[in-house]
Design a protein around this motif. Structure first.
Motif, PDB file in Angstrom:
ATOM      1  N   ILE A 483       0.832  -1.210   0.000  1.00  0.00           N
ATOM      2  CA  ILE A 483       0.000   0.000   0.000  1.00  0.00           C
ATOM      3  C   ILE A 483       0.863   1.254   0.000  1.00  0.00           C
ATOM      4  O   ILE A 483       0.613   2.204  -0.753  1.00  0.00           O
ATOM      5  CB  ILE A 483      -0.958  -0.017   1.207  1.00  0.00           C
ATOM      6  N   TRP A 484       1.914   1.269   0.833  1.00  0.00           N
ATOM      7  CA  TRP A 484       2.784   2.450   0.866  1.00  0.00           C
ATOM      8  C   TRP A 484       3.545   2.611  -0.450  1.00  0.00           C
ATOM      9  O   TRP A 484       3.778   3.733  -0.901  1.00  0.00           O
ATOM     10  CB  TRP A 484       3.763   2.348   2.039  1.00  0.00           C
ATOM     11  N   CYS A 485       3.889   1.512  -1.079  1.00  0.00           N
ATOM     12  CA  CYS A 485       4.567   1.584  -2.385  1.00  0.00           C
ATOM     13  C   CYS A 485       3.613   2.146  -3.441  1.00  0.00           C
ATOM     14  O   CYS A 485       4.015   2.941  -4.296  1.00  0.00           O
ATOM     15  CB  CYS A 485       5.046   0.194  -2.796  1.00  0.00           C
ATOM     16  N   SER A 486       2.335   1.743  -3.367  1.00  0.00           N
ATOM     17  CA  SER A 486       1.328   2.273  -4.281  1.00  0.00           C
ATOM     18  C   SER A 486       1.183   3.787  -4.099  1.00  0.00           C
ATOM     19  O   SER A 486       1.090   4.540  -5.077  1.00  0.00           O
ATOM     20  CB  SER A 486      -0.016   1.575  -4.031  1.00  0.00           C
ATOM     21  N   LEU A 487       1.182   4.230  -2.845  1.00  0.00           N
ATOM     22  CA  LEU A 487       1.085   5.661  -2.565  1.00  0.00           C
ATOM     23  C   LEU A 487       2.321   6.408  -3.059  1.00  0.00           C
ATOM     24  O   LEU A 487       2.219   7.522  -3.586  1.00  0.00           O
ATOM     25  CB  LEU A 487       0.899   5.875  -1.058  1.00  0.00           C
ATOM     26  N   LEU A 488       3.485   5.795  -2.900  1.00  0.00           N
ATOM     27  CA  LEU A 488       4.723   6.425  -3.371  1.00  0.00           C
ATOM     28  C   LEU A 488       4.699   6.595  -4.888  1.00  0.00           C
ATOM     29  O   LEU A 488       5.094   7.643  -5.421  1.00  0.00           O
ATOM     30  CB  LEU A 488       5.931   5.607  -2.934  1.00  0.00           C
ATOM     31  N   ASN A 489       4.221   5.556  -5.593  1.00  0.00           N
ATOM     32  CA  ASN A 489       4.136   5.651  -7.057  1.00  0.00           C
ATOM     33  C   ASN A 489       3.123   6.711  -7.482  1.00  0.00           C
ATOM     34  O   ASN A 489       3.315   7.389  -8.500  1.00  0.00           O
ATOM     35  CB  ASN A 489       3.761   4.285  -7.643  1.00  0.00           C
ATOM     36  N   ALA A 490       2.041   6.854  -6.711  1.00  0.00           N
ATOM     37  CA  ALA A 490       1.060   7.909  -7.008  1.00  0.00           C
ATOM     38  C   ALA A 490       1.688   9.286  -6.819  1.00  0.00           C
ATOM     39  O   ALA A 490       1.441  10.214  -7.600  1.00  0.00           O
ATOM     40  CB  ALA A 490      -0.163   7.747  -6.102  1.00  0.00           C
ATOM     41  N   CYS A 491       2.520   9.419  -5.780  1.00  0.00           N
ATOM     42  CA  CYS A 491       3.230  10.686  -5.549  1.00  0.00           C
ATOM     43  C   CYS A 491       4.192  10.985  -6.699  1.00  0.00           C
ATOM     44  O   CYS A 491       4.350  12.147  -7.108  1.00  0.00           O
ATOM     45  CB  CYS A 491       4.006  10.629  -4.231  1.00  0.00           C
TER      46      CYS A 491
END
Length: 603
Positions: A483-491
């Motif tokens: 989930i945090w990796c998904s958020l990082l990619n969105a950023c």
């Protein structure tokens, strides 16, 4: 004078023939044949017989037909404990534990006292974490009625307790330790419990303490060591076995296949004194999982030469391996075999074909199998919805979901993963929100971390970063690295430096030695021209010292799977491949694509 034709005498009466059929009636698994026998039973007025009725119920249970079994039970005016036990076992064996316990309650209301077999029948339906309280209840009944002294009952308790949870295994040990007398079944049950709980060291100790061992004892420990990946110990134990059966060979063969040592697995397979469908399936699946299509096909040829035919389990296992490794050619061959056999009527096999074609990128083939499937179950719908969603056919996936509900199929948690995935690929935020919040309100499905992950992904992709981060922080369970990796990619997609820093700080807790997270952050800083941030990120990358793992992909051509890793030039046709890549890059630029330039550090 006319000659009369005389009928030869019948030395065996119809009644006698029926009695012969009744002897093995409880083993009958042919539903049509069973119905014919029941007609004869009704004609002979034996359907109320307390010897015949239990056998008929057992046979219907074996045919997975619970309703006719209940009908047989209800025709007996005065059921005894044995008849109740048989019905309880039928419910338990057909995954209906609630009905088994309801029958147990009715048994007591009718004044029929349970015996030791009643509890063993009830315990057959107790497995999984949700059954722990039920096993505790049965244990209390056993103590109350004094059946714990009968070794048959505590053995069943040990087995059922250890199938529920870690807490259940602890209770199983208490039962085992409290037994004044133990037989080999008692030891085997607690040994299997230790293996099931992943307590390999304790399993070894129990095995060494056993006063008597049989083939089940050896195979149980062998299985535990193989699942733990301790293949040296597996090989040593296998060599010490006083006798081996097909289970022993299958266990060690499966262990080496799963550990990736196909050379050793093949050597053992070739030495097997007797090979059955299970062992053939294990070795073929092992090669398929590793993408070795030629050898898997060669083994299929040999298996057919040995006059062995696939069953549902073998077919599903090999198709799952093809789906995992992307072996489309082997999957197509299995499909051809299925079309020529009775397996084409199996919903389980069709579901495996849909899944295989979807994961191999052939969504049209998957759709064709789905359309031809007569008896669709929830898994069928889930497989095709997921396949359509993953391959960018979001509208078709959502349309199919609507059709599924119209046909009365109730969705489950897996269905909503496919639905939310479809919304993600299409950027349908409002629809995703609607589906996400309807899970619990309309269907009583509590969203799991996978559903939160899908929802966070769709919010992040369309730029609702603050809402995505808020959802991650307020979800019931702790967000994981995915989930945090998904958020990082969105950023990275939306160049949000502040939230990217927060995502990286969280990711470091899960992956402290992964420099790839700082590489992404460095790129985000560079795109925002924050050079101090770039320098800090690169300094941390160097401090970690472990490079970001290289990405890889593979493609199947003919019967060979070609794997490509970033920066790797080991492929024998590397020169030709890179020339073609240069041509493609040049062509892409010519048709108007402008590659995004990476912001560089100022000189």
């Amino acid at each position: 004078m006319s000659v009369l034709s005389l009928r030869p005498p019948q030395w065996t009466s119809h009644r006698r023939l029926l009695e012969q059929k009744l002897v093995d009636l409880h083993r009958c698994s042919d539903y049509d044949h069973l119905r014919q026998i029941q007609a004869q039973i009704l004609k002979a007025d034996l359907h109320r017989d307390l010897f015949v009725a239990p056998k008929l119920i057992s046979a219907y249970s074996l045919c997975r037909q619970v309703l006719p079994a209940v009908a047989v039970f209800r025709q007996v005016p005065f059921p005894n404990a044995h008849l109740y036990n048989v019905l309880i076992r039928a419910f338990a064996d057909n995954s209906q534990p609630s009905l088994a316990f309801s029958t147990f309650s009715q048994m007591q209301k009718d004044g029929i006292f349970p015996d030791k077999f009643t509890y063993s029948c009830l315990l057959r339906g107790c497995s999984g974490t949700s059954s722990f309280s039920r096993v505790l209840m049965i244990h209390a009944h056993v103590l109350k009625f004094g059946f714990l002294s009968d070794i048959f009952v505590p053995n069943a308790l040990i087995d059922s307790y250890s199938k529920t949870s870690a807490a259940g295994f602890a209770e199983a040990k208490k039962v085992f330790d409290g037994m004044p007398e133990k037989d080999v079944v008692s030891w085997n049950s607690i040994l299997a419990g230790a293996v099931r709980a992943g307590e390999v060291a304790e399993a070894r100790q129990l095995f060494e303490e056993m006063p008597e061992r049989d083939i089940i004892s050896w195979n149980t420990l062998l299985d535990g060591l193989a699942k733990a990946g301790e293949m040296e110990s597996v090989f040593d134990l296998f060599g010490r076995m006083p006798e081996r059966n097909v289970v022993s060979w299958s266990t060690i063969l499966s262990g080496y296949c799963k550990s990736g040592d196909l050379e050793m697995a093949r050597a053992l397979f070739d030495k097997m004194p007797v090979k059955n469908l299970v062992t053939w399936t294990i070795i073929i699946t092992g090669y398929a999982e590793k993408g070795q299509a030629k050898e898997a096909s060669r083994l299929l040829d040999q298996m057919e030469e040995a006059s062995l035919e696939f069953d549902v389990a073998a077919t599903v296992s090999i198709l799952a391996a093809c789906a995992e490794s992307g072996l489309l050619s082997l999957g197509k061959r299995i499909h051809s075999y299925v079309k020529r056999s009775k397996l084409r009527l199996s919903t389980h096999v069709s579901n495996a074909l849909i899944d295989m074609y979807s994961k191999c990128g052939c969504i049209d083939k998957a759709w064709s199998v789905f359309k031809e499937l007569v008896d669709r179950d929830l898994v069928s719908w889930n497989c095709v919805i997921q396949g359509l969603a993953v391959h960018g056919h979001g509208k078709r996936a959502l349309s199919l979901f609507a059709r599924m509900k119209m046909e009365g199929i109730r969705p489950n948690a897996v269905t909503f993963i496919g639905v939310l995935c479809a919304c993600t690929h299409m950027g349908l935020v409002e629809d995703a929100r609607s589906f996400f919040y309807s899970m619990e309100t309309d269907y009583g499905i509590v969203p799991q971390i996978e559903h939160y992950g899908c929802m966070i992904d769709v919010l992040g992709r369309v730029g609702f970063l603050h809402e995505a981060f808020h959802l991650a922080k307020t979800m019931p369970s702790e967000p994981n690295a995915i989930i945090w990796c998904s958020l990082l990619n969105a950023c990275r997609l939306h160049n949000n430096v502040g939230l990217a820093e927060e995502a990286v700080n969280q990711l470091v807790k899960f992956e402290p030695s992964d420099a790839g997270n700082y590489a992404i952050l460095s790129n985000i800083y560079a795109a925002a021209r924050q050079w101090d941030g770039v320098a800090k990120a690169r300094t941390k990358m160097k401090g970690i010292g472990r490079p970001k793992p290289a990405g890889s992909s593979w493609i199947e051509l003919g019967d060979t799977v070609h794997e490509f890793t970033a920066g790797d030039r080991k492929h024998p046709q590397t020169t030709i491949i890179f020339k073609m890549l240069d041509k493609l890059s040049h062509h892409i630029v010519q048709v108007g694509h402008a590659p995004k330039e990476m912001a560089m550090l100022p000189q």
